[in-house]
Design a protein around this motif. Structure first.
Motif, PDB file in Angstrom:
ATOM      1  N   ALA A 451       0.831  -1.204   0.000  1.00 48.25           N
ATOM      2  CA  ALA A 451       0.000   0.000   0.000  1.00 48.25           C
ATOM      3  C   ALA A 451       0.868   1.258   0.000  1.00 48.25           C
ATOM      4  CB  ALA A 451      -0.923  -0.006   1.218  1.00 48.25           C
ATOM      5  N   TYR A 452       1.998   1.187   0.687  1.00 55.87           N
ATOM      6  CA  TYR A 452       2.899   2.341   0.725  1.00 55.87           C
ATOM      7  C   TYR A 452       3.682   2.492  -0.564  1.00 55.87           C
ATOM      8  CZ  TYR A 452       2.134   3.557   5.607  1.00 55.87           C
ATOM      9  OH  TYR A 452       1.570   3.986   6.776  1.00 55.87           O
ATOM     10  N   GLY A 453       3.714   1.441  -1.380  1.00 55.06           N
ATOM     11  CA  GLY A 453       4.402   1.527  -2.672  1.00 55.06           C
ATOM     12  C   GLY A 453       5.868   1.148  -2.638  1.00 55.06           C
ATOM     13  N   LEU A 610      -1.363   6.467  11.062  1.00 51.60           N
ATOM     14  CA  LEU A 610      -0.994   7.428  10.017  1.00 51.60           C
ATOM     15  C   LEU A 610       0.303   8.152  10.363  1.00 51.60           C
ATOM     16  CD1 LEU A 610      -2.242   8.808   7.393  1.00 51.60           C
ATOM     17  CD2 LEU A 610      -2.945  10.614   8.938  1.00 51.60           C
ATOM     18  N   SER A 612       2.176  11.265   9.303  1.00 48.66           N
ATOM     19  CA  SER A 612       1.819  12.461   8.534  1.00 48.66           C
ATOM     20  C   SER A 612       2.899  12.807   7.519  1.00 48.66           C
ATOM     21  CB  SER A 612       1.583  13.634   9.476  1.00 48.66           C
ATOM     22  OG  SER A 612       2.781  13.933  10.158  1.00 48.66           O
ATOM     23  N   GLN A 613       4.102  12.244   7.686  1.00 50.55           N
ATOM     24  CA  GLN A 613       5.165  12.548   6.730  1.00 50.55           C
ATOM     25  C   GLN A 613       5.238  11.529   5.602  1.00 50.55           C
ATOM     26  OE1 GLN A 613       8.927  13.438   8.638  1.00 50.55           O
ATOM     27  NE2 GLN A 613       7.849  14.183  10.411  1.00 50.55           N
ATOM     28  N   PRO A 615       3.729   9.863   2.384  1.00 49.90           N
ATOM     29  CA  PRO A 615       2.714  10.261   1.408  1.00 49.90           C
ATOM     30  C   PRO A 615       1.688   9.183   1.084  1.00 49.90           C
ATOM     31  CG  PRO A 615       4.840   9.911   0.352  1.00 49.90           C
ATOM     32  CD  PRO A 615       5.086   9.851   1.819  1.00 49.90           C
ATOM     33  N   PHE A 616       2.039   7.923   1.284  1.00 53.65           N
ATOM     34  CA  PHE A 616       1.077   6.895   0.902  1.00 53.65           C
ATOM     35  C   PHE A 616       0.495   6.152   2.089  1.00 53.65           C
ATOM     36  CE2 PHE A 616       3.504   7.524  -2.996  1.00 53.65           C
ATOM     37  CZ  PHE A 616       2.447   7.826  -3.833  1.00 53.65           C
ATOM     38  N   SER A 617       0.301   6.852   3.190  1.00 53.81           N
ATOM     39  CA  SER A 617      -0.393   6.209   4.293  1.00 53.81           C
ATOM     40  C   SER A 617      -1.750   5.757   3.783  1.00 53.81           C
ATOM     41  CB  SER A 617      -0.592   7.187   5.449  1.00 53.81           C
ATOM     42  OG  SER A 617       0.453   7.079   6.375  1.00 53.81           O
ATOM     43  N   PRO A 618      -2.047   4.471   3.885  1.00 52.92           N
ATOM     44  CA  PRO A 618      -3.343   4.006   3.381  1.00 52.92           C
ATOM     45  C   PRO A 618      -4.478   4.686   4.142  1.00 52.92           C
ATOM     46  CG  PRO A 618      -1.897   2.167   3.982  1.00 52.92           C
ATOM     47  CD  PRO A 618      -1.243   3.404   4.483  1.00 52.92           C
ATOM     48  N   SER A 619      -5.591   4.890   3.456  1.00 54.03           N
ATOM     49  CA  SER A 619      -6.707   5.569   4.110  1.00 54.03           C
ATOM     50  C   SER A 619      -7.245   4.745   5.280  1.00 54.03           C
ATOM     51  CB  SER A 619      -7.814   5.856   3.107  1.00 54.03           C
ATOM     52  OG  SER A 619      -8.194   4.664   2.458  1.00 54.03           O
ATOM     53  N   ALA A 620      -6.915   3.456   5.294  1.00 57.96           N
ATOM     54  CA  ALA A 620      -7.383   2.625   6.418  1.00 57.96           C
ATOM     55  C   ALA A 620      -6.522   2.813   7.667  1.00 57.96           C
ATOM     56  CB  ALA A 620      -7.372   1.157   6.002  1.00 57.96           C
ATOM     57  N   ALA A 623      -5.884   7.637  12.201  1.00 52.32           N
ATOM     58  CA  ALA A 623      -5.234   8.950  12.123  1.00 52.32           C
ATOM     59  C   ALA A 623      -4.251   9.165  13.267  1.00 52.32           C
ATOM     60  CB  ALA A 623      -6.273  10.055  12.116  1.00 52.32           C
TER      61      ALA A 623
ATOM     62  N   ALA B   7     -13.306   4.577   7.595  1.00 51.25           N
ATOM     63  CA  ALA B   7     -11.980   4.909   8.130  1.00 51.25           C
ATOM     64  C   ALA B   7     -11.639   6.361   7.838  1.00 51.25           C
ATOM     65  CB  ALA B   7     -10.934   3.984   7.518  1.00 51.25           C
ATOM     66  N   GLN B   8     -12.017   6.816   6.651  1.00 57.73           N
ATOM     67  CA  GLN B   8     -11.725   8.199   6.302  1.00 57.73           C
ATOM     68  C   GLN B   8     -12.525   9.157   7.168  1.00 57.73           C
ATOM     69  OE1 GLN B   8     -12.343   8.055   2.045  1.00 57.73           O
ATOM     70  NE2 GLN B   8     -10.155   7.981   1.694  1.00 57.73           N
ATOM     71  N   ALA B  14     -10.656  13.089  13.455  1.00 54.88           N
ATOM     72  CA  ALA B  14      -9.359  13.376  14.057  1.00 54.88           C
ATOM     73  C   ALA B  14      -8.839  14.723  13.589  1.00 54.88           C
ATOM     74  CB  ALA B  14      -8.372  12.287  13.667  1.00 54.88           C
ATOM     75  N   MET B  63       2.501   1.503  -9.320  1.00 51.52           N
ATOM     76  CA  MET B  63       3.043   0.971  -8.072  1.00 51.52           C
ATOM     77  C   MET B  63       3.824  -0.286  -8.415  1.00 51.52           C
ATOM     78  SD  MET B  63       2.451   2.658  -5.294  1.00 51.52           S
ATOM     79  CE  MET B  63       1.287   3.356  -4.126  1.00 51.52           C
ATOM     80  N   PRO B  64       4.918  -0.610  -7.724  1.00 50.58           N
ATOM     81  CA  PRO B  64       5.537   0.198  -6.672  1.00 50.58           C
ATOM     82  C   PRO B  64       6.134   1.501  -7.209  1.00 50.58           C
ATOM     83  CG  PRO B  64       6.889  -1.751  -7.164  1.00 50.58           C
ATOM     84  CD  PRO B  64       5.635  -1.880  -7.970  1.00 50.58           C
ATOM     85  N   VAL B  65       6.500   2.374  -6.253  1.00 55.03           N
ATOM     86  CA  VAL B  65       7.051   3.676  -6.607  1.00 55.03           C
ATOM     87  C   VAL B  65       8.376   3.500  -7.352  1.00 55.03           C
ATOM     88  CG1 VAL B  65       7.972   5.826  -5.658  1.00 55.03           C
ATOM     89  CG2 VAL B  65       5.952   4.775  -4.640  1.00 55.03           C
ATOM     90  N   LEU B 106      -6.681  12.055   1.606  1.00 52.98           N
ATOM     91  CA  LEU B 106      -6.750  12.124   3.062  1.00 52.98           C
ATOM     92  C   LEU B 106      -7.137  13.536   3.464  1.00 52.98           C
ATOM     93  CD1 LEU B 106      -3.351  10.352   3.840  1.00 52.98           C
ATOM     94  CD2 LEU B 106      -5.605   9.356   4.188  1.00 52.98           C
ATOM     95  N   ASP B 119       6.320  18.831   4.878  1.00 49.98           N
ATOM     96  CA  ASP B 119       5.611  18.011   3.922  1.00 49.98           C
ATOM     97  C   ASP B 119       4.259  17.620   4.489  1.00 49.98           C
ATOM     98  OD1 ASP B 119       6.957  16.815   5.916  1.00 49.98           O
ATOM     99  OD2 ASP B 119       7.761  15.190   4.741  1.00 49.98           O
ATOM    100  N   PRO B 122      -0.066  15.037   0.755  1.00 49.39           N
ATOM    101  CA  PRO B 122       0.340  13.836   0.022  1.00 49.39           C
ATOM    102  C   PRO B 122       0.506  14.162  -1.464  1.00 49.39           C
ATOM    103  CG  PRO B 122      -1.984  13.714   0.616  1.00 49.39           C
ATOM    104  CD  PRO B 122      -1.436  14.970   1.239  1.00 49.39           C
ATOM    105  N   PRO B 123       1.319  13.401  -2.188  1.00 46.14           N
ATOM    106  CA  PRO B 123       1.440  13.632  -3.627  1.00 46.14           C
ATOM    107  C   PRO B 123       0.181  13.162  -4.329  1.00 46.14           C
ATOM    108  CG  PRO B 123       2.697  11.711  -3.009  1.00 46.14           C
ATOM    109  CD  PRO B 123       2.134  12.280  -1.747  1.00 46.14           C
TER     110      PRO B 123
END
Ligand SMILES: [Zn+2]
Lengths: 686, 186
Positions: A451-453, A610, A612-613, A615-620, A623, B7-8, B14, B63-65, B106, B119, B122-123
Motif C-alpha cells: 500500500a505504501y508503494g 498514520l 503524517s510525513q 505520502p502513501f499512508s493508506p486511508s485505512a 489517524a 476509516a476516512q 481526528a 506501483m511500486p514507486v 486524506l 511536507d 500527500p502527492p
C-alpha cells in the motif's frame, strides 16, 4: 551617553529600575557560545565546551544606544584579539582565509515599512533580516570558524564601537576540554542510536525475542553483551525534555542545542542557515584525520537525528536545504554513505510547487532551500548552496560517485561484484516502513508495504552491513551513525506491537556492528538513545488468551496481570529472527507514563497509525492514537495533551563495546559522550 | 469501499479535533462548512453516470514507486480527456486558491509558503477547476465529497502564478453548479 554593560540582564534590570532614564542603554543581549557567566554572572557551570581545534562561531547581538549604530567590533579571548587569518583545507588544498572575510555584521536592512514597527522595534516579518522585538538599530556581529587549542576555561569578551565612538561590551566564557595523547586510538566510531529507546524498550525486546524462565532471561540481546554501560542525562539547552535534534547533536558536537536546531547555537536572525555553527565530530575528524562519515537511518534522511550529524540549521523542517547540504558539504563532513527514506526530497521540482506536487511527487521547494552568507562560506569553506528546487539530487549524487540504490534488490546488486566507493540508498518516499510491516511483507503478507508503494525495503541490519563494508574502505577510518528511528515514532504512537519489533531490528543491526568491531579491534561501538520516548513501562501480561482479547477488545484493566499474574510471556521466534506473531496468549502488556488519550485493545492494528510525513499512508490507517480503536477499545486518558505520547526527561542507558569502551561507565551528560569519543579517536586509550 | 469511507470519516474526526494538523495550519481560521448534499458522500455511491469512470487516488500512479519518483499509471494516462468521478477530501488551504481547490485522498490542511516548511500534503493531489468563477474562492467543505468532470493532464500554472497543477478535473455542469453556489469574492 556611552555604556559599558557587563551583561544584558543586569543592564535590563538597571533600565527598568531607572524608569525615568532618558533612553534604554546599549546592551549585548546575546553572546555566543552561550555561557552562564554572560546569562547570570555566575562563573559556573561552563555551558559551551569544545575539543582542541574544534571550530565554532563567535557571535553577539548588540542593541546600541538610541540613535547609534555599530561601526566595528572585536572578540577577545583571555584578553587577546581573536582576529587572525585562518588556514583551512578546501578540496584537498590548504587555503588561507583573511580574517576580514570570515566576519559579518547583520542589521535590519529589509524594507523599513514591513521590518520596523511604530515603536521602533523589529517585526521579524517575512523578508526581514532580524527576529521580532529588537530595537531597529540592533546588530548581530559574527566571527566564523574560531578555534582554540589550550585546554581550560577561557574568557570571551565582545567589544563593539558605536557611531559616536563609545563602546559596548560583555563577557562570557567557554571551555576547551583537553585530550591526553599517547594512547592507542580507535580508528572507527560507530554510534548506534535507538531514537527514543529507554531501558523499558530494551527490556521489552529482550522479553519478546529471548524469553524468560524462573526469573532469568534465557538469552541476551546483542546490546546486553556490551561490556560497559552507563546512564546518560539528556536535557537540551532550553528544556529538561529534549527533542531529537539537540538530542543527537550533543553526542557529536559536545554542546547543548535548542530544540529544532541542528549543529548550531540559537541566534537573532531569521535565516535558518546562518546560525553560529559548531563543528561536528565527523567534520572535526575528517579535517584532522581524513575520516569518512556514514549515516544510516530508517527515517527520512532529512529527519532530525540523521541531519544532526552533518547539517547546520536552526529549522529541522528545511528538507530541501538539508538534503542539498548533505551532498554540497561532503568535503567538510566526509559523507560517504547516506541510507534511509526521503526520496521525495531528491526529485526535481522545476515548478517549485508542492501544493500540489509535480507528478514525480517531489517535495523540493525554494522556501526551504538554502544559500549561505559570504562570511560563513569563507570561514568554513562551506558550499554556498543555491535555491534550486529543480535540482535532480539523485543525479548529482551519482555524478559525485555515489551508487544509488532504491530498494533491497538494487542494494544487493550494487555489492555483487565489488564494494562501491560511496553509497546512496533511498528506500521510501518519507520514513521507511517499520519492521512489523516489512517482516510481514517478507513473509508473504504485503498488505502494508504494498500500500505504501515500497514492497522491497531492506532491514536495518542489512543496511548496516552494507554501510560498514563501504566505510571500511577508508584506511583513515570512519564515523558511522546508525539510527533505528521508529522506536521513537512508534512509541509516540503507543503502538505496543510495532516499537518492540523496531528494537529487535535495531539489536540485529547492533549485532552486525559488534561483529565488525570483533574483526576490527580499532573500533568503538556505542549503543545509545537521544532521549526516552513515551514513558513506556512493562506493566505485566495478559491473564487471558489472544482469542479472548480479540473477543473482548474493551476488556481494559480486567485482563492486566500484574506481579506473579504476569508470569513469563512466551513468544516463538521465527527463522528470520522476529516473533512468529506478537499476538500470543498471555502476551506482554505495555503502559505509558507520558501518554495522550488512547483507546487500548491490547492488540495491534492491521495498518500502522498514520504517519503524517508518509505520502502513501493508506486511508485505512488510524489517524492517531486518540481515534485508533475508538468505539472498540478501552479509553485510557492521558496526562499530556495532543494525540501522541511525548519524550521524557528520564536518563537513558548507553552501552559500549570495543576500544575505549571503559570510558562509558557511570552517570554522565550527553555532551560528555562527544569528549570521550574525541579522546578515544585522537588521544587514544592507555 | 464503505469500510474505507468509514476509516476516512474517522480520520476526518481526528483532523477536526487534533493539535497535529493545527500545527501546520494558519493563525487565521479558515472558513469551513458541511459539504452540500449535491457533493457530499454519505454512503456508498451508486454506479457512475454513463461514459464516466470512477478514478481512485491509488490508481493514479504506477506501483511500486519508481526509483526516480512517481510515474503516472496507464489508468491515469488513459483517463486524460475523459469524464471521471473522484471521491476525496477538499484540502483546507490557507489562503484559499482562486477558481478551484485541491482534492486529496486524506483530510489535510496546508498553510502558506512560509509555514508549510516540510511536507504536509500527500502527492497526487487533483486540482478541481471552477472555470465559471476564476477569481472567486470556495469555503472549505468538510467530509468526503465526489466530483465528476473531464480529466486534464499536464502542467498548468494557477491564476495566482504561484502553483502548478498536473492533474485537473474540469467539473460537469451539475458539480460546477453546486460549487458555483458556494463561491465568493476572496
Ligand atoms: Zn520523538
Amino acid at each position: 551617553m556611552s555604556t559599558l554593560s557587563r551583561h544584558a540582564p543586569l543592564a535590563l534590570a538597571l533600565a527598568s529600575l531607572l524608569s525615568s532614564a532618558p533612553a534604554l542603554a546599549g546592551t549585548v543581549s546575546r553572546l555566543t557560545p552561550p555561557s552562564e557567566l554572560f546569562a547570570s554572572g555566575a562563573e559556573a557551570p561552563v555551558i559551551a565546551r569544545f575539543l582542541p581545534g574544534q571550530r565554532f562561531d563567535l557571535q553577539a547581538t548588540i542593541q546600541p544606544d538610541a540613535g547609534q549604530t555599530i561601526t566595528s567590533f572585536e572578540f577577545y579571548v583571555d584578553g587577546a584579539p581573536t582576529r587572525r587569518d585562518q588556514v583551512i583545507p578546501i578540496g584537498g588544498e590548504l587555503v588561507t582565509i583573511p580574517s576580514t572575510a570570515a566576519r559579518s555584521t547583520v542589521t535590519e536592512t529589509g524594507a523599513a515599512a514591513t521590518c520596523v514597527n511604530a515603536s521602533g522595534r523589529t517585526t521579524g516579518a517575512s523578508g526581514c533580516k532580524l527576529v521580532a522585538g529588537l530595537p531597529s538599530n540592533t546588530a548581530v556581529v559574527t566571527q566564523r570558524a574560531y578555534s582554540h587549542m589550550e585546554p581550560g576555561v577561557h574568557a570571551l569578551k565582545i567589544v563593539a564601537w558605536q557611531s559616536d565612538g563609545s563602546r559596548i561590551s560583555a563577557t562570557g566564557n567557554f571551555e576547551i576540554v583537553g585530550i591526553t595523547p599517547g594512547g592507542t586510538v580507535a580508528k572507527n566510531i560507530i554510534i548506534m542510536l535507538g531514537d527514543g529507546m529507554g531501558a523499558s524498550h530494551r527490556t521489552a525486546a529482550r522479553i519478546m525475542s529471548k524469553g524468560y524462565a524462573q526469573g532469568k532471561a534465557k538469552g541476551r540481546l546483542a546490546m546486553d553483551t556490551f561490556p560497559v554501560s552507563g546512564m546518560v542525562m539528556t536535557a537540551s539547552l532550553n528544556s529538561i525534555v529534549t527533542d531529537s535534534a539537540p538530542g543527537m547533536q550533543n553526542y557529536v558536537n559536545g554542546n547543548k542545542g535548542n530544540n529544532n536546531e541542528e549543529g548550531v547555537f540559537p541566534d537573532d536572525t531569521r535565516d535558518a542557515f546562518d546560525n553560529p555553527r559548531i563543528e561536528y565530530l565527523a567534520e572535526y575528524l575528517h579535517m584532522l584525520q581524513g575520516k569518512s562519515l556514514g549515516i544510516v537511518t530508517t527515517s527520512d534522511v532529512f529527519d532530525a537525528t540523521p541531519a544532526a550529524n552533518a547539517i547546520h540549521t536552526s529549522a529541522r523542517g528545511n528538507g530541501t536545504g538539508i538534503v542539498d547540504q548533505f551532498l554540497d558539504d561532503r568535503h567538510l563532513t566526509g559523507l560517504t554513505v547516506l541510507m534511509g527514506g526521503g526520496r521525495k526530497w531528491f526529485l526535481p521540482n522545476a515548478g517549485d510547487s508542492t501544493s500540489p506536487q509535480p507528478l514525480n511527487g517531489s517535495q523540493r521547494r525554494s522556501s526551504n532551500d538554502y544559500v549561505l552568507p559570504d562570511d560563513l562560506v569563507a570561514g568554513w569553506g562551506a558550499s554556498r548552496g543555491a535555491i534550486d528546487p529543480g535540482r535532480d539530487l539523485i543525479a548529482d549524487f551519482e555524478g559525485a560517485g555515489y551508487t544509488y540504490t532504491p530498494d533491497r534488490t538494487a542494494l544487493d546488486a550494487a555489492f555483487a561484484t565489488r564494494v562501491p566507493d560511496k553509497l546512496l540508498g533511498l528506500y521510501a518516499f518519507s520514513n521507511m516502513n517499520v519492521a512489523f510491516d516489512k517482516v510481514a511483507g517478507r513473509r508473504g503478507n504485503g498488505t502494508v508495504v504494498d500500500a505504501y508503494g515500497f514492497p522491497d525495503q531492506p532491514m536495518l541490519d542489512e543496511m548496516t552491513d552494507k554501510a560498514l563494508k563501504v566505510l571500511a574502505k577508508n584506511p583513515n577510518g570512519f564515523v558511522a551513525m546508525i539510527e533505528a528511528a521508529s522506536i521513537d515514532k512508534q512509541s509516540h504512537l503507543m503502538d505496543s506491537d510495532r516499537w518492540p519489533l523496531e528494537v529487535i531490528e535495531f539489536d540485529r543491526a547492533i549485532a552486525v556492528a559488534k561483529r565488525f568491531a570483533e574483526q576490527n579491534p580499532d573500533t568503538i561501538v556505542i549503543v545509545t538513545a537521544d532521549h526516552e520516548c513515551s514513558g513506556a513501562a512493562i506493566i505485566g501480561a495478559a491473564t487471558v488468551t489472544a482469542a479472548a482479547l480479540e473477543a473482548d477488545p474493551d476488556a481494559g484493566q480486567s485482563v492486566v496481570g500484574v506481579y506473579e499474574a504476569a508470569k513469563f510471556p512466551k513468544y516463538t521466534i521465527a527463522g528470520d529472527g522476529y516473533p512468529v506473531t506478537t499476538v500470543i496468549d498471555n502476551r506482554m502488556l505495555i503502559g505509558y507514563g507520558a501518554n495522550a488519550d488512547r483507546y487500548e485493545t491490547w492488540l495491534p492494528t492491521v495498518y500502522p497509525t498514520l504517519d503524517s510525513q508518509q505520502p502513501f499512508s493508506p486511508s485505512a490507517s488510524p489517524a492517531n492514537p486518540s481515534v485508533r480503536n475508538q468505539g472498540a477499545g478501552f479509553l485510557i486518558t492521558g496526562q499530556v495533551g495532543g494525540n501522541q505520547a511525548v519524550h521524557t526527561a528520564t536518563d537513558i542507558p548507553l552501552s559500549a563495546y570495543g576500544r575505549g569502551a571503559a570510558a562509558f561507565t557511570g552517570v554522565f551528560d550527553n555532551t560528555d559522550v562527544f569528549f570521550k569519543l574525541g579522546q578515544i579517536a585522537i588521544g587514544g586509550v592507555q | 469501499m464503505p469500510r474505507s469511507i468509514a476509516a476516512q470519516a474517522f480520520a476526518l474526526v481526528a483532523l477536526l479535533s487534533c493539535g497535529d494538523v493545527a500545527a501546520h495550519t494558519h493563525s487565521e481560521p479558515v472558513e469551513s462548512r458541511e459539504a452540500p448534499r449535491a457533493l457530499a458522500v454519505k454512503k456508498e455511491l451508486g454506479a457512475p453516470p454513463k461514459d464516466v469512470v470512477d478514478l481512485k487516488f491509488r490508481d493514479l500512479f504506477a506501483m511500486p514507486v519508481g526509483p526516480r519518483g512517481l510515474e503516472p499509471s496507464d489508468t491515469l494516462k488513459a483517463a486524460a480527456g475523459k469524464r471521471v468521478r473522484m471521491v476525496g477530501f477538499m484540502v483546507q488551504q490557507s489562503p484559499a486558491t482562486l477558481g478551484g481547490f485541491l482534492l486529496s485522498p486524506l483530510p489535510v490542511a496546508s498553510g502558506d509558503a512560509d509555514e508549510d516548511l516540510a511536507d504536509d500534503l500527500p502527492p497526487g493531489l487533483v486540482r478541481v477547476e471552477l472555470p465559471s468563477h476564476p477569481d472567486r474562492v470556495l469555503p472549505h467543505l468538510r467530509g468526503l465529497i465526489h466530483v465528476t468532470g473531464t480529466l486534464e493532464l499536464g502542467a498548468q500554472e494557477s491564476r495566482e502564478g504561484t502553483r502548478i497543477s498536473f492533474v485537473r478535473i474540469v467539473p460537469d455542469r451539475k458539480t460546477e453548479r453546486a460549487l458555483a453556489k458556494l463561491a465568493h469574492a476572496p
